[in-house]
Design a protein around this motif. Sequence first.
Motif, PDB file in Angstrom:
ATOM      1  N   ASP A  19      48.334  17.071  75.250  1.00 60.63           N
ATOM      2  CA  ASP A  19      46.914  16.770  74.465  1.00 60.63           C
ATOM      3  C   ASP A  19      45.806  16.793  75.221  1.00 60.63           C
ATOM      4  O   ASP A  19      44.875  15.853  75.245  1.00 60.63           O
ATOM      5  N   LYS A  20      45.584  17.844  76.122  1.00 61.92           N
ATOM      6  CA  LYS A  20      44.329  18.090  76.452  1.00 61.92           C
ATOM      7  C   LYS A  20      43.185  18.393  75.670  1.00 61.92           C
ATOM      8  O   LYS A  20      43.640  19.237  74.397  1.00 61.92           O
ATOM      9  N   ALA A  21      41.992  17.715  75.737  1.00 60.03           N
ATOM     10  CA  ALA A  21      41.079  17.915  74.680  1.00 60.03           C
ATOM     11  C   ALA A  21      39.934  18.720  75.703  1.00 60.03           C
ATOM     12  O   ALA A  21      39.477  18.314  76.411  1.00 60.03           O
ATOM     13  N   VAL A  22      39.292  19.681  74.912  1.00 55.83           N
ATOM     14  CA  VAL A  22      38.052  20.517  75.625  1.00 55.83           C
ATOM     15  C   VAL A  22      36.926  20.289  74.383  1.00 55.83           C
ATOM     16  O   VAL A  22      37.213  20.801  73.271  1.00 55.83           O
ATOM     17  N   ARG A  23      35.723  20.020  74.820  1.00 58.93           N
ATOM     18  CA  ARG A  23      34.417  20.011  73.759  1.00 58.93           C
ATOM     19  C   ARG A  23      33.839  21.318  74.322  1.00 58.93           C
ATOM     20  O   ARG A  23      33.365  21.654  75.345  1.00 58.93           O
ATOM     21  N   GLY A  51      47.592  23.898  80.992  1.00 56.29           N
ATOM     22  CA  GLY A  51      47.035  25.100  81.403  1.00 56.29           C
ATOM     23  C   GLY A  51      46.345  25.929  80.541  1.00 56.29           C
ATOM     24  O   GLY A  51      46.039  27.147  81.124  1.00 56.29           O
ATOM     25  N   ALA A  52      45.880  25.286  79.688  1.00 54.80           N
ATOM     26  CA  ALA A  52      45.093  26.074  78.474  1.00 54.80           C
ATOM     27  C   ALA A  52      43.959  26.574  79.144  1.00 54.80           C
ATOM     28  O   ALA A  52      43.126  25.661  79.870  1.00 54.80           O
ATOM     29  N   THR A  53      43.572  27.985  78.900  1.00 53.66           N
ATOM     30  CA  THR A  53      42.344  28.539  79.201  1.00 53.66           C
ATOM     31  C   THR A  53      41.282  28.060  78.143  1.00 53.66           C
ATOM     32  O   THR A  53      41.435  27.703  77.080  1.00 53.66           O
ATOM     33  N   LEU A  54      40.056  28.529  78.513  1.00 53.73           N
ATOM     34  CA  LEU A  54      38.732  28.303  77.715  1.00 53.73           C
ATOM     35  C   LEU A  54      39.181  29.223  76.504  1.00 53.73           C
ATOM     36  O   LEU A  54      38.736  28.816  75.162  1.00 53.73           O
ATOM     37  N   ASP A  56      41.980  30.113  75.210  1.00 52.27           N
ATOM     38  CA  ASP A  56      42.964  29.451  74.378  1.00 52.27           C
ATOM     39  C   ASP A  56      42.278  28.325  73.206  1.00 52.27           C
ATOM     40  O   ASP A  56      42.610  28.242  72.363  1.00 52.27           O
ATOM     41  N   ALA A  57      41.296  27.533  74.245  1.00 53.68           N
ATOM     42  CA  ALA A  57      40.798  26.616  73.350  1.00 53.68           C
ATOM     43  C   ALA A  57      40.083  27.213  72.083  1.00 53.68           C
ATOM     44  O   ALA A  57      40.041  26.547  71.097  1.00 53.68           O
ATOM     45  N   MET A  58      39.153  28.266  72.523  1.00 52.79           N
ATOM     46  CA  MET A  58      38.454  28.807  71.392  1.00 52.79           C
ATOM     47  C   MET A  58      39.145  29.540  70.402  1.00 52.79           C
ATOM     48  O   MET A  58      38.719  29.633  69.209  1.00 52.79           O
ATOM     49  N   ASN A  59      40.235  30.063  70.455  1.00 54.08           N
ATOM     50  CA  ASN A  59      41.317  30.556  69.725  1.00 54.08           C
ATOM     51  C   ASN A  59      41.824  29.424  68.735  1.00 54.08           C
ATOM     52  O   ASN A  59      41.882  29.686  67.600  1.00 54.08           O
ATOM     53  N   LYS A  60      42.131  28.440  69.367  1.00 53.73           N
ATOM     54  CA  LYS A  60      42.713  27.104  68.491  1.00 53.73           C
ATOM     55  C   LYS A  60      41.464  26.679  67.489  1.00 53.73           C
ATOM     56  O   LYS A  60      41.743  26.570  66.452  1.00 53.73           O
ATOM     57  N   ALA A  61      40.222  26.812  68.349  1.00 61.49           N
ATOM     58  CA  ALA A  61      39.076  26.249  67.422  1.00 61.49           C
ATOM     59  C   ALA A  61      38.902  27.034  66.178  1.00 61.49           C
ATOM     60  O   ALA A  61      38.530  26.910  65.046  1.00 61.49           O
ATOM     61  N   GLY A 112      35.293  33.617  83.602  1.00 64.40           N
ATOM     62  CA  GLY A 112      34.969  33.701  82.392  1.00 64.40           C
ATOM     63  C   GLY A 112      36.001  33.138  81.515  1.00 64.40           C
ATOM     64  O   GLY A 112      37.052  32.214  81.852  1.00 64.40           O
ATOM     65  N   VAL A 113      36.149  33.277  79.969  1.00 61.23           N
ATOM     66  CA  VAL A 113      36.927  32.697  79.015  1.00 61.23           C
ATOM     67  C   VAL A 113      38.316  32.804  79.316  1.00 61.23           C
ATOM     68  O   VAL A 113      39.164  31.827  79.179  1.00 61.23           O
ATOM     69  N   SER A 114      38.630  33.804  79.672  1.00 61.86           N
ATOM     70  CA  SER A 114      40.085  34.342  79.749  1.00 61.86           C
ATOM     71  C   SER A 114      40.764  33.452  81.012  1.00 61.86           C
ATOM     72  O   SER A 114      42.062  33.572  81.077  1.00 61.86           O
ATOM     73  N   SER A 115      40.089  33.455  82.147  1.00 62.36           N
ATOM     74  CA  SER A 115      40.578  32.877  83.428  1.00 62.36           C
ATOM     75  C   SER A 115      40.344  31.393  83.510  1.00 62.36           C
ATOM     76  O   SER A 115      40.959  30.503  84.217  1.00 62.36           O
ATOM     77  N   TYR A 116      39.215  30.758  83.074  1.00 69.45           N
ATOM     78  CA  TYR A 116      38.619  29.534  83.333  1.00 69.45           C
ATOM     79  C   TYR A 116      39.722  28.275  82.463  1.00 69.45           C
ATOM     80  O   TYR A 116      39.752  28.588  81.309  1.00 69.45           O
TER      81      TYR A 116
END
Length: 144
Positions: A19-23, A51-54, A56-61, A112-116
């Motif tokens: 349940d990690k959240a990223v804005r 462990g989700a990367t940025l 991953d968050a963008m893909n889910k969004a 970058g987004v793939s690693s952060y």
Amino acid sequence: MRAEVLLLVTLLFTSCFADKAVRIVAINQLDSGRTGPPYDLDITVSGLDDGATLLDAMNKAQDQGLMTYSGIDYGPPLGMYITTIDGVERRMEDKEYWQILGGADMKPLDLGVSSYVPSDNETVLFRSMTFSSDKAGAEVHEDL
């Protein structure tokens, strides 16, 4: 046997409660110089693994219809270079790019987004920039 059962229960418990959240916020105005609102994009993606990367968050969004993005995937170790967010393109040919800021101090990221890997409840800002406006002399950082 007991250790295997404990490990299985731990894995199930952990995966059920990811349940990690990223804005994710964005400022489309070129060289605005600000990190605060108003934002052109302001979304929160929740239910992410620790462990989700940025990316991953963008893909889910994007899968949830909260935002769109595109970029150039250079593959490992370089990763994804973001060129477009919600239809707003920033082109290297025009000396424009999306600067990515984050962390408690909202500073340019070294990855970058793939690693952060953002922390839980972290805000990550995509800020529209031109190379000539980067007064701090910071380099453009994606995964390059």
